[in-house]
Design a protein around this motif. Structure first.
Motif, mmCIF file in Angstrom:
data_model
loop_
_atom_site.group_PDB
_atom_site.id
_atom_site.type_symbol
_atom_site.label_atom_id
_atom_site.label_comp_id
_atom_site.label_asym_id
_atom_site.label_seq_id
_atom_site.Cartn_x
_atom_site.Cartn_y
_atom_site.Cartn_z
ATOM 1 N N GLU A 138 0.634 -1.295 0.016
ATOM 2 C CA GLU A 138 -0.170 0.223 -0.040
ATOM 3 C C GLU A 138 0.680 1.267 -0.163
ATOM 4 O OE1 GLU A 138 -3.751 2.273 2.330
ATOM 5 O OE2 GLU A 138 -2.821 0.577 3.279
ATOM 6 N N LEU A 139 1.997 1.250 0.748
ATOM 7 C CA LEU A 139 2.780 2.502 0.924
ATOM 8 C C LEU A 139 3.717 2.517 -0.488
ATOM 9 C CD1 LEU A 139 3.686 4.452 2.803
ATOM 10 C CD2 LEU A 139 5.707 3.139 3.379
ATOM 11 N N ALA A 140 3.941 1.631 -0.829
ATOM 12 C CA ALA A 140 4.502 1.750 -2.193
ATOM 13 C C ALA A 140 3.617 2.314 -3.260
ATOM 14 C CB ALA A 140 5.153 0.072 -2.707
ATOM 15 N N VAL A 141 2.482 1.686 -3.524
ATOM 16 C CA VAL A 141 1.653 2.215 -4.348
ATOM 17 C C VAL A 141 1.096 3.546 -4.042
ATOM 18 C CG1 VAL A 141 -0.654 2.153 -5.316
ATOM 19 C CG2 VAL A 141 0.675 -0.110 -5.029
ATOM 20 N N GLU A 142 1.139 4.069 -2.986
ATOM 21 C CA GLU A 142 0.586 5.378 -2.670
ATOM 22 C C GLU A 142 1.579 6.388 -3.046
ATOM 23 O OE1 GLU A 142 -1.218 7.853 1.274
ATOM 24 O OE2 GLU A 142 -0.493 5.629 1.551
ATOM 25 N N PHE A 143 2.642 6.172 -2.920
ATOM 26 C CA PHE A 143 3.858 7.068 -3.314
ATOM 27 C C PHE A 143 4.295 6.985 -4.448
ATOM 28 C CE2 PHE A 143 3.304 7.328 1.471
ATOM 29 C CZ PHE A 143 3.078 8.901 1.467
ATOM 30 N N ALA A 144 4.184 5.851 -5.291
ATOM 31 C CA ALA A 144 4.488 5.796 -6.822
ATOM 32 C C ALA A 144 3.624 6.778 -7.665
ATOM 33 C CB ALA A 144 4.257 4.410 -7.144
ATOM 34 N N GLY A 145 4.346 7.109 -8.565
ATOM 35 C CA GLY A 145 3.571 8.014 -9.632
ATOM 36 C C GLY A 145 2.658 7.182 -10.470
ATOM 37 N N ASP A 146 1.710 7.921 -11.300
ATOM 38 C CA ASP A 146 0.910 6.795 -11.894
ATOM 39 C C ASP A 146 1.768 6.547 -13.127
ATOM 40 O OD1 ASP A 146 -1.450 6.194 -12.687
ATOM 41 O OD2 ASP A 146 -1.989 8.015 -13.991
ATOM 42 N N ASP A 147 1.395 5.347 -13.856
ATOM 43 C CA ASP A 147 1.975 4.607 -14.808
ATOM 44 C C ASP A 147 3.351 4.292 -14.535
ATOM 45 O OD1 ASP A 147 1.319 3.365 -17.301
ATOM 46 O OD2 ASP A 147 2.160 5.008 -18.208
ATOM 47 N N GLU A 148 3.688 4.047 -13.176
ATOM 48 C CA GLU A 148 5.151 3.737 -12.745
ATOM 49 C C GLU A 148 5.082 2.269 -12.357
ATOM 50 O OE1 GLU A 148 8.336 5.884 -9.765
ATOM 51 O OE2 GLU A 148 6.209 6.513 -9.969
ATOM 52 N N ILE A 149 6.397 1.553 -12.630
ATOM 53 C CA ILE A 149 7.023 0.499 -12.129
ATOM 54 C C ILE A 149 7.434 0.515 -10.781
ATOM 55 C CG2 ILE A 149 8.314 -1.231 -12.633
ATOM 56 C CD1 ILE A 149 8.431 -0.826 -15.564
ATOM 57 N N LEU A 150 6.982 -0.169 -9.734
ATOM 58 C CA LEU A 150 7.400 -0.232 -8.432
ATOM 59 C C LEU A 150 8.730 -0.919 -8.524
ATOM 60 C CD1 LEU A 150 4.279 -1.681 -6.572
ATOM 61 C CD2 LEU A 150 4.942 0.667 -6.913
ATOM 62 N N GLY A 151 9.680 -0.098 -7.711
ATOM 63 C CA GLY A 151 11.068 -0.556 -7.442
ATOM 64 C C GLY A 151 11.576 -0.333 -5.971
ATOM 65 N N PRO A 152 12.619 -0.692 -5.597
ATOM 66 C CA PRO A 152 13.336 -0.697 -4.377
ATOM 67 C C PRO A 152 12.955 0.786 -3.643
ATOM 68 C CG PRO A 152 14.568 -1.802 -5.520
ATOM 69 C CD PRO A 152 13.678 -1.254 -6.755
ATOM 70 N N GLU A 153 13.092 1.788 -4.488
ATOM 71 C CA GLU A 153 12.973 3.303 -3.860
ATOM 72 C C GLU A 153 11.625 3.392 -3.566
ATOM 73 O OE1 GLU A 153 11.921 3.245 -8.333
ATOM 74 O OE2 GLU A 153 13.386 2.262 -7.174
ATOM 75 N N HIS A 154 10.719 2.526 -3.656
ATOM 76 C CA HIS A 154 9.179 2.960 -3.201
ATOM 77 C C HIS A 154 8.898 2.094 -1.715
ATOM 78 C CE1 HIS A 154 8.655 3.575 -7.568
ATOM 79 N NE2 HIS A 154 8.116 4.426 -6.923
ATOM 80 N N LEU A 155 9.973 1.290 -1.411
ATOM 81 C CA LEU A 155 9.816 0.617 -0.084
ATOM 82 C C LEU A 155 9.756 1.528 1.004
ATOM 83 C CD1 LEU A 155 12.021 -2.503 -0.522
ATOM 84 C CD2 LEU A 155 9.431 -2.334 -0.778
ATOM 85 N N PRO A 156 9.243 1.075 2.120
ATOM 86 C CA PRO A 156 9.329 1.948 3.501
ATOM 87 C C PRO A 156 11.052 1.747 3.963
ATOM 88 C CG PRO A 156 8.101 -0.042 4.074
ATOM 89 C CD PRO A 156 8.193 0.200 2.488
ATOM 90 N N SER A 157 11.329 2.845 4.620
ATOM 91 C CA SER A 157 12.841 2.727 4.889
ATOM 92 C C SER A 157 13.208 1.648 5.376
ATOM 93 C CB SER A 157 13.228 4.299 5.596
ATOM 94 O OG SER A 157 12.554 4.304 6.862
ATOM 95 N N TYR A 158 12.652 1.099 6.658
ATOM 96 C CA TYR A 158 12.952 -0.227 7.488
ATOM 97 C C TYR A 158 13.113 -1.250 6.311
ATOM 98 C CZ TYR A 158 8.909 -2.941 7.433
ATOM 99 O OH TYR A 158 7.750 -3.812 6.839
ATOM 100 N N LEU A 159 12.423 -1.336 5.417
ATOM 101 C CA LEU A 159 12.506 -2.471 4.533
ATOM 102 C C LEU A 159 13.489 -2.442 3.723
ATOM 103 C CD1 LEU A 159 11.448 -5.116 4.177
ATOM 104 C CD2 LEU A 159 9.513 -4.544 2.751
#
Length: 405
Positions: free
Chosen positions: A305-326
């Motif tokens: 959820e956090l990764a999707v919430e802060f990703a841009g539209d039409d984007e591919i999820l990557g390590p940069e979208h993870l919460p900091s602890y993970l």
């Protein structure tokens, strides 16, 4: 109107005639009459813009409200339990059968594996009216009040005591769901056992037996053998559940379900936030599949959820979208994190003491990061807020320690 499902949409943006922007979370619920959908009602909650830090707390409150709404509406059914694991499918079949039987049922597994989801699906499957369903998280009740809350009180037994019905009387003819069963004091468990055996009990201070017909569904996040060894679960009480036990394996033991939940929650949250996520990078997918997921499905859900919430539209999820602890655990200085260089020659502590010290450290760090907000700290730790409060009481932790420490 066509599916009968509750529809949730977050961060819906609207503009008034002056051009002012408003953001809201929306929930649309079906209205049923005699089994048919005759209309819908939509609830909207205004929220602050996402860049406002206060919106995080608002989001947590909304999620808690949504979970309560789904439970109370009977929306949680077995069809919502996602799995590709053969043992989990057997668990679902067993739970469907037990839902219709009077047998007391025990569901156990680690925090975040879905025990409450199973329990609520069983309640829905049972057909018992919601007015006859009582839910208690035992970890939230002070030990000295547990007996009176479960069994009621007779006037005059102690100063201020009145004739008061307990939860067993409230649930008579229905279901009592006891979450975190092992938090019930050992001596009170003996009284619980008697109710399971013959349906009778005495209110606190009363000398007359009362009789009820209540189906018990219980859940715990400790292995029963461990709980009995630690004297937080009576053996005779456990054996009373022994014919109707559902064990939910941790997510790391179900690798096929990790893949399933990654795809499921990406789709779920992109629809929820009105975005299009084009996929997930190979390195991130590999890292998520190999991670241990100590917080199980709940942790994975929060991460996606956090990764999707802060990703841009039409984007591919990557390590940069993870919460900091993970991100730190999966992609940063692994040698510094595993502590292996400190094992040789280090002090060997009793395992229970080492675990206690680790829990204390993690809880304090989470509280510091959350500025003392228990709800947010529990989110960081991927555990329910009630469990965090219970563990803080066990460890005698106060937030003041994080301020001066």
């Amino acid at each position: 109107m066509t599916t009968g499902e509750i529809v949730v949409q977050k961060n819906q943006r609207y503009h008034d005639y002056l051009g002012h922007e408003f953001v809201s979370h929306n929930v649309t619920l079906p209205i049923r009459r005699r089994g048919k959908i005759v209309g819908v009602v939509e609830l909207a909650k205004d929220v602050e813009p996402l860049e406002n830090v206060d919106s995080e707390e608002s989001d947590v409150i909304f999620n808690e409200f949504l979970e309560t709404l789904q439970r109370e509406s009977g929306y949680i059914t077995f069809s919502l339990i996602q799995t590709r694991n053969p043992e989990m499918r057997k668990n679902i079949d067993m739970a469907r059968t037990l839902a219709k039987l009077p047998n007391p049922t025990l569901i156990y597994g680690e925090t975040g594996t879905g025990k409450e989801l199973f329990a609520q699906a069983m309640i829905t499957q049972s057909g018992v009216p919601r007015s006859k369903v009582v839910v208690l998280n035992c970890a939230t009740v002070p030990e000295n009040l547990m007996e009176s809350i479960l069994f009621g009180t007779k006037r005059g037994i102690y100063t201020g005591a009145e004739n008061r019905r307990g939860l067993f009387e409230e649930a008579d003819g229905g279901i009592l769901f006891l979450d975190e069963l092992n938090a019930i004091p050992y001596q009170v468990q003996a009284k619980l056992l008697r109710v399971l055996q013959d349906g009778t009990f005495r209110s606190l201070g009363d000398n007359r037996d009362k009789t009820v017909n209540v189906k018990i569904i219980a859940a715990m996040n400790v292995e029963p053998e461990e709980a009995m060894a630690r004297n937080i679960l009576r053996k005779d009480l456990f054996y009373r559940f022994s014919s109707s036990i559902i064990r939910i394996r941790p997510l790391r033991k179900r690798p096929e379900d990790i893949e399933l939940f990654i795809e499921y929650y990406i789709k779920h949250f992109q629809d929820l936030y009105g975005k299009h996520i084009r996929g997930i990078t190979g390195p991130l997918r590999e890292a998520l599949l190999s991670y241990r997921w100590e917080g199980n499905v709940r942790e994975l859900k929060n991460v996606i959820e956090l990764a999707v919430e802060f990703a841009g539209d039409d984007e591919i999820l990557g390590p940069e979208h993870l919460p900091s602890y993970l991100h730190q655990r999966l992609f940063e200085s692994e040698g510094d994190l595993d502590g292996s260089e400190n094992i040789e020659g280090g002090e060997i502590l009793p395992l229970s003491k080492a675990v206690e010290d680790l829990e204390r450290d993690l809880i304090l760090r989470a509280l510091q990061r959350a500025a003392g907000n228990k709800t947010r700290a529990a989110e960081f730790l991927a555990i329910p807020r009630q469990t965090l409060t219970y563990k803080m009481n066990q460890l005698q932790l106060k937030y003041e320690a994080t301020i001066h420490g």
